[in-house]
Write an enzyme that holds these catalytic residues in place. Structure first.
Site, PDB file in Angstrom:
ATOM      1  N   GLU A 143      -5.915 -11.049  -0.934  1.00  0.00           N
ATOM      2  CA  GLU A 143      -6.713 -10.824   0.292  1.00  0.00           C
ATOM      3  C   GLU A 143      -8.204 -10.782  -0.048  1.00  0.00           C
ATOM      4  O   GLU A 143      -8.923  -9.857   0.331  1.00  0.00           O
ATOM      5  CB  GLU A 143      -6.292  -9.501   0.957  1.00  0.00           C
ATOM      6  CG  GLU A 143      -4.812  -9.408   1.224  1.00  0.00           C
ATOM      7  CD  GLU A 143      -4.389  -8.145   1.975  1.00  0.00           C
ATOM      8  OE1 GLU A 143      -5.262  -7.456   2.527  1.00  0.00           O
ATOM      9  OE2 GLU A 143      -3.191  -7.856   2.002  1.00  0.00           O
TER      10      GLU A 143
ATOM     11  N   GLU B 119       0.794  -1.248   0.000  1.00  0.00           N
ATOM     12  CA  GLU B 119       0.000   0.000   0.000  1.00  0.00           C
ATOM     13  C   GLU B 119       0.822   1.292   0.000  1.00  0.00           C
ATOM     14  O   GLU B 119       0.545   2.206   0.777  1.00  0.00           O
ATOM     15  CB  GLU B 119      -0.945  -0.011   1.209  1.00  0.00           C
ATOM     16  CG  GLU B 119      -1.839  -1.234   1.257  1.00  0.00           C
ATOM     17  CD  GLU B 119      -2.781  -1.263   2.464  1.00  0.00           C
ATOM     18  OE1 GLU B 119      -2.669  -0.397   3.346  1.00  0.00           O
ATOM     19  OE2 GLU B 119      -3.654  -2.162   2.499  1.00  0.00           O
TER      20      GLU B 119
HETATM   21  C1  XIL Z   1      -5.827  -6.510   8.596  1.00  0.00           C
HETATM   22  C2  XIL Z   1      -6.122  -7.653   9.565  1.00  0.00           C
HETATM   23  O1  XIL Z   1      -7.036  -8.514   8.955  1.00  0.00           O
HETATM   24  C3  XIL Z   1      -6.673  -7.115  10.874  1.00  0.00           C
HETATM   25  O2  XIL Z   1      -6.793  -8.163  11.817  1.00  0.00           O
HETATM   26  C4  XIL Z   1      -5.749  -6.031  11.421  1.00  0.00           C
HETATM   27  O3  XIL Z   1      -6.343  -5.460  12.561  1.00  0.00           O
HETATM   28  C5  XIL Z   1      -5.515  -4.957  10.381  1.00  0.00           C
HETATM   29  O4  XIL Z   1      -4.991  -5.549   9.211  1.00  0.00           O
HETATM   30  N1  XIL Z   1      -4.739  -4.874   3.904  1.00  0.00           N
HETATM   31  C6  XIL Z   1      -3.713  -5.686   4.322  1.00  0.00           C
HETATM   32  C7  XIL Z   1      -3.887  -6.557   5.487  1.00  0.00           C
HETATM   33  O5  XIL Z   1      -2.668  -5.751   3.632  1.00  0.00           O
HETATM   34  O6  XIL Z   1      -2.700  -6.761   6.190  1.00  0.00           O
HETATM   35  C8  XIL Z   1      -4.965  -6.049   6.410  1.00  0.00           C
HETATM   36  O7  XIL Z   1      -5.180  -6.993   7.463  1.00  0.00           O
HETATM   37  C9  XIL Z   1      -6.229  -5.776   5.640  1.00  0.00           C
HETATM   38  C10 XIL Z   1      -5.981  -4.715   4.593  1.00  0.00           C
END
Ligand code: XIL
Length: 372
Positions: free
Chosen positions: A273, A166
């Protein structure tokens, strides 16, 4: 004599039926139970299918579902910088290691997530002993130490890493996100992170990972950044589309365009994701400005229909781009728990329901014509 004959007849009849029933094939497809097909089996000729997990899921029913359905894992939080490296001279390996050992034990692939991100980074990283912001040199040295230690630690377990997560801004007129990394180091931290990771494990597949990658403006910025890295000879091998989607986004066209554009640079593409929020208007997991914090929390038939459509479309496209796509990973296992819950409402973004049973969308995803 007659009793013996009778007994023998009963025995023979019993044996006959027993042998019949044991030759009956188990045809019921009930995901979550052993000996049934899982997502990984339906997609064995396409790409691995993964899931993001927490250590608490490596026991009991969650773990049975994981092993039955998936052949790849990502640590939802355990391998991020903050959790793994809470103080300068202290690493906390327990959680990440439990996921790595589980993956090894069950023969699952393991993606590393992630090495450099603006969120979940420990505060000490950016400060010196007096509490002042560190110089670029100090920060890059700390980044190098972190990446080298972590990548070497998981070398025999992790096949590839989300190296930078990101780094691109969502706003149209801003290119890089003004994170602490960027403010202190400028764009150079991105190239450096890839170089450090490559040096620590030359075999690891290295990804740039981001959300909203189907938004034309953001996609273009990511494309430009990644192209520049490639042209400069930086070891980058893939782009991760996070895939935090919703019932109304992205469109088939935009999704295809993202896969095509990034793979045209000679990079592999993964969906890293995946989840499909049942609430419209979600952007990379964040509420769009001005959006209502809807308190309704039922999984309505309308949401279910819209979500089925989105999942069906997405997997149609994924299959079509087999070869360019090298993995699809879900962000969480079942609707029992998702990172999207909270904010005053429950979400239902996954393929398994709150009882870990397959939803209708699951069957839409696995029932396809392999010949097409
Ligand atoms: C999220 C997790 O799922 C949560 O448990 C944590 O509190 C915050 O991060 N993008 C990403 C992930 O790359 O690492 C994130 O994961 C969700 C958004």
């Amino acid at each position: 004599m007659n009793t013996l004959k009778g007994t023998l007849v009963v025995l023979a009849v019993t044996l006959f039926f027993a042998s019949c029933s044991s030759s009956v094939k188990i045809t019921g497809e009930k995901p979550g139970t052993a000996n049934t097909k899982g997502l990984k089996d339906y997609y064995k000729d396409f790409f691995p299918i993964g899931v993001a997990v927490a250590p608490r899921m490596l026991h009991g029913e969650d773990s049975a579902l994981i092993v039955n359905q998936f052949n790849s894992l990502t640590a939802e939080n355990a391998m991020k910088m903050g959790p793994l490296h809470p103080r300068e001279n202290e690493y906390f390996w327990k959680d990440g290691d439990s996921i790595a050992f589980f993956a090894k034990k069950h023969g699952l692939r393991l993606r590393g997530h992630n090495l450099c991100w603006h969120a979940q980074a420990p505060n000490w990283m950016f400060k010196n002993a007096n509490g002042d912001t560190v110089t670029k040199e100090v920060l890059l040295q700390r980044l190098k130490d972190h990446i080298t230690t972590v990548v070497k630690h998981y070398k025999d377990y992790v096949y590839g890493w989300d190296v930078v997560n990101e780094a691109i801004d969502d706003r149209e007129n801003v290119f890089y996100r003004p994170s602490a990394w960027y403010r202190i180091c400028g764009e150079e931290f991105i190239a450096k992170a890839f170089e450090y990771a490559h040096a620590a494990d030359p075999k690891a597949v290295l990804f740039y990972n981001d959300y909203n990658t189907e938004n034309p403006k953001k996609r273009e910025k990511i494309y430009q950044m990644v192209k520049k890295l490639k042209e400069a000879g930086i070891p980058i091998h893939g782009v991760g589309l996070q895939g935090h989607w919703s019932v109304n986004n992205p469109s088939r066209e935009e999704l295809e365009k993202s896969i095509k554009m990034f793979s045209s640079l000679g990079l592999q593409v993964q969906v890293t994701e995946l989840d499909v929020s049942v609430y419209a208007g979600r952007q990379g997991g964040q509420l769009i400005q001005g959006q209502r914090r809807d308190s309704a929390s039922a999984f309505t038939p309308e949401m279910e229909e819209q979500q089925r459509e989105k999942y069906k479309m997405a997997f149609d496209v994924f299959r079509q781009y087999k070869g360019k796509l090298t993995g699809i990973t879900f962000w969480n296992l079942s609707d029992r728990y998702s990172w999207l819950d909270g904010r005053g409402r429950k979400n239902y973004p996954l393929l398994f329901d709150t009882n870990r049973q397959p939803k209708k969308a699951y069957w839409d995803v696995v029932r396809f014509d392999a010949a097409k």
